[in-house]
Design an enzyme around this catalytic site. Structure first.
Site, short mmCIF file in Angstrom:
data_model
loop_
_atom_site.label_atom_id
_atom_site.label_comp_id
_atom_site.label_asym_id
_atom_site.label_seq_id
_atom_site.Cartn_x
_atom_site.Cartn_y
_atom_site.Cartn_z
N GLU A 35 -2.50 4.72 18.11
CA GLU A 35 -1.05 4.67 18.19
C GLU A 35 -0.55 5.79 19.09
O GLU A 35 -1.09 6.91 19.05
CB GLU A 35 -0.42 4.81 16.80
CG GLU A 35 -0.80 3.70 15.84
CD GLU A 35 -0.18 3.90 14.46
OE1 GLU A 35 0.33 2.91 13.91
OE2 GLU A 35 -0.20 5.03 13.95
N LYS B 197 -1.96 -10.84 10.58
CA LYS B 197 -1.95 -10.93 12.04
C LYS B 197 -2.82 -12.09 12.50
O LYS B 197 -3.92 -12.31 12.00
CB LYS B 197 -2.43 -9.61 12.65
CG LYS B 197 -1.46 -8.45 12.43
CD LYS B 197 -1.98 -7.17 13.05
CE LYS B 197 -1.00 -6.02 12.84
NZ LYS B 197 0.26 -6.20 13.59
N LYS C 209 0.85 -1.19 0.00
CA LYS C 209 0.00 0.00 0.00
C LYS C 209 0.89 1.25 0.00
O LYS C 209 2.06 1.15 0.40
CB LYS C 209 -0.92 -0.01 1.23
CG LYS C 209 -0.20 0.23 2.56
CD LYS C 209 -1.20 0.31 3.68
CE LYS C 209 -0.52 0.61 5.00
NZ LYS C 209 0.04 1.97 5.09
N HIS D 182 -6.57 -0.99 6.06
CA HIS D 182 -6.60 -1.86 7.24
C HIS D 182 -7.99 -1.92 7.88
O HIS D 182 -8.51 -3.01 8.15
CB HIS D 182 -5.61 -1.36 8.30
CG HIS D 182 -4.19 -1.33 7.84
ND1 HIS D 182 -3.69 -2.20 6.90
CD2 HIS D 182 -3.15 -0.53 8.20
CE1 HIS D 182 -2.41 -1.93 6.70
NE2 HIS D 182 -2.06 -0.93 7.47
N HIS E 18 -0.72 -6.00 5.62
CA HIS E 18 -0.10 -6.82 6.67
C HIS E 18 -1.05 -7.09 7.83
O HIS E 18 -0.83 -8.05 8.59
CB HIS E 18 1.20 -6.17 7.16
CG HIS E 18 1.00 -4.97 8.04
ND1 HIS E 18 0.92 -3.69 7.54
CD2 HIS E 18 0.87 -4.86 9.38
CE1 HIS E 18 0.75 -2.84 8.53
NE2 HIS E 18 0.72 -3.52 9.66
#
Length: 512
Positions: A239, A205, A171, A263, A201
């Protein structure tokens, strides 16, 4: 349903041994290669998943020898691998690690790359299999794709039994719907769509992979996974870090492009999609696209808000505001926070609101999904002794990071003569139950791509459906020359506008 579950177990969890191939990483001197790709390849080698017929070639613009590249990658593995470096494993692996210096649009560079790959094929027996990883800034994607075709590095004819070639694209896939369409056209003209792997990604997970298993392998959940029992859903991605040294990148992307459009939409799709007819990559993709096509459009203020962090204190440390960060415009209008409300217009989710939020420089680092169930329709606990402890909504929490696991919160009677009800929690954690280290996402995704399993990868049609939702929002934001930024201090839970978005419905965000 049984077939889906059996294929889930056999497909997602079966042991994987990668066939021989050469992996070419374009942009091999970048941050992603050092932090994620090389540590993942090293660990796959250590686990015996990559054989001595696997070769990795780094392709980048900086002048560098094979030896220097190997030394730098060794330090990267030491610094970023979750396990201690095994010298013997590394010495074996680095012998199959090479560096190729070239500009991304240099014809001679691709000609010499082709010659090098043919020599490596003969030396290491890689059978002509090629995997090209585009880990470059997105403006180079089209040039690289065109050159892979022009110099016959990509095989268009990939019949069974013949050597294969695949391309992984990081991405962002475009900046909006138009640019994504242009890139897709470039792919259609130069590659085969079924040989292109759009990597996200988050799909690698472990807890994200477990969403479908949790839903479809457990009647206790799937039977109540609908609007009859669910009040609303919250997906939070917070975050504590800022943008670090990525100012140039983030100024061109922002939080919506960087995290929400990809995501968070993938998490939403896995959480809400109908069961596929088989656990096949194409069937899963079809169901995810159906969800994206049934999401109502967003409008500024009423269903989507944005924010940008100012100076503040994060975990006891004073930090700069976004506009004071390196390589950021002092009047930047780029968002570092997005919150949105959406509904999915299908029978299963009729009337259920979904609240999503993602932001940087917040109070806590966490990614989780909270399914808040409706309260029981039975008014059996209204006596005075019960009113002191009101009945709370049952709650299912899927923790993606950190402390990967699943928790179920429900109401229970407190021991004693009084009829007092309190919420209790059952908590499953991967590391404590399975007593094993959770694999890094890139390990799984790289291995799957080498094998040819597209289950955990997105398709071009998914990307287009997502951009179709968010491009109007981006265009509206571009017209606003003076958003009220910054509108939340670093170390907080986000802007007040995000609280208002959910509170106007009589609900509130769960604590970060």
């Amino acid at each position: 349903m049984t077939n889906v579950v059996q294929e889930t177990i056999g497909g997602l969890n079966s042991p994987r041994t990668c066939p021989p191939c050469i992996l070419v990483i374009f942009g091999a001197t970048g941050d992603l290669t050092a932090r994620k790709l090389l540590p993942a390849l090293y660990h796959l080698t250590k686990e015996g998943r990559l054989s001595d017929q696997f070769v990795c070639v780094g392709f980048a613009r900086r002048e560098k020898s094979n030896e220097l590249f190997r030394q730098e990658m060794k330090q990267a593995v030491i610094q970023f691998s979750p396990s201690e470096l095994d010298i013997k494993v590394w010495e074996d692996f680095q012998q199959r690690l090479f560096y190729h210096r070239s500009e991304f649009d240099n014809n001679m560079g691709y000609t010499s790359l082709k010659d090098s790959l043919e020599d490596l094929d003969k030396t290491y027996g890689t059978r002509g299999n090629r995997l090209f990883y585009l880990s470059t800034p997105p403006q180079y994607f089209s040039r690289i794709i065109e050159n892979l075709n022009k110099h016959k590095l990509f095989y268009k004819n990939q019949d069974q039994g013949k050597p294969w070639s695949r391309v992984i694209i990081e991405k962002p896939f475009g900046r909006d719907l138009d640019s994504a369409k242009q890139l897709q056209q470039c792919i259609n003209e130069n590659l085969n769509e079924n040989s292109v792997y759009h990597i996200d990604h988050y799909l690698g997970k472990e807890t994200v992979q477990n969403i479908l298993t949790t839903r479809f392998a457990n009647t206790i959940f799937e039977s109540c996974w609908n609007s009859q029992y669910i009040d609303h859903v919250q997906i939070s991605l917070s975050e504590t870090i800022g943008i670090g040294s990525r100012g140039n990148f983030f100024e061109k992307s922002g939080m919506l492009r960087d995290m929400v459009q990809n995501h968070m939409m993938q998490l939403l799709c896995l959480l809400t999609m109908e069961p596929p007819t088989t656990f096949d990559a194409d069937e899963i993709r079809k169901e995810k696209i159906k969800i994206l096509q049934r999401i109502s459009p967003f409008s500024e203020g009423s269903s989507i808000v944005r924010g940008q962090y100012g100076p503040g204190t994060v975990q006891g440390v004073s930090v700069l505001g976004y506009r004071e960060e390196e390589n950021v415009d002092k009047d930047s209008r780029v968002e570092t926070y997005v919150a949105l409300k959406t509904v999915i217009n299908n029978p299963r989710w009729l009337g259920v609101p979904f609240y999503l939020r993602a932001g940087k420089r917040l109070a806590k680092k966490s990614t989780d999904i909270s399914i808040i169930f409706k309260k029981s329709p039975y008014n059996l606990f209204a006596a005075e002794e019960c009113s002191r402890c009101p009945i709370e909504n049952d709650l299912l929490i899927i923790r993606i990071q950190p402390d990967e696991g699943v928790a179920l919160k429900f109401n229970c009677k407190v021991p004693g003569t009084n009829n007092i009800v309190r919420p209790v929690k059952m908590d499953f954690r991967y590391d404590s139950y399975f007593q094993t280290t959770t694999p890094e996402a890139y390990e799984r995704l790289l291995c799957d791509c080498i094998i040819g399993d597209r289950t955990l990868f997105t398709g071009g049609d998914e990307v287009m459906a997502s951009w179709k939702l968010f491009t109007p929002v981006l265009e509206e934001w571009d017209q606003d020359s003076s958003p009220s930024f910054p509108n939340y201090p670093a170390g907080s839970s986000g802007p007040k506008e995000a609280d208002a978005l959910i509170e106007r419905d009589g609900r509130s965000w769960r604590p970060l």
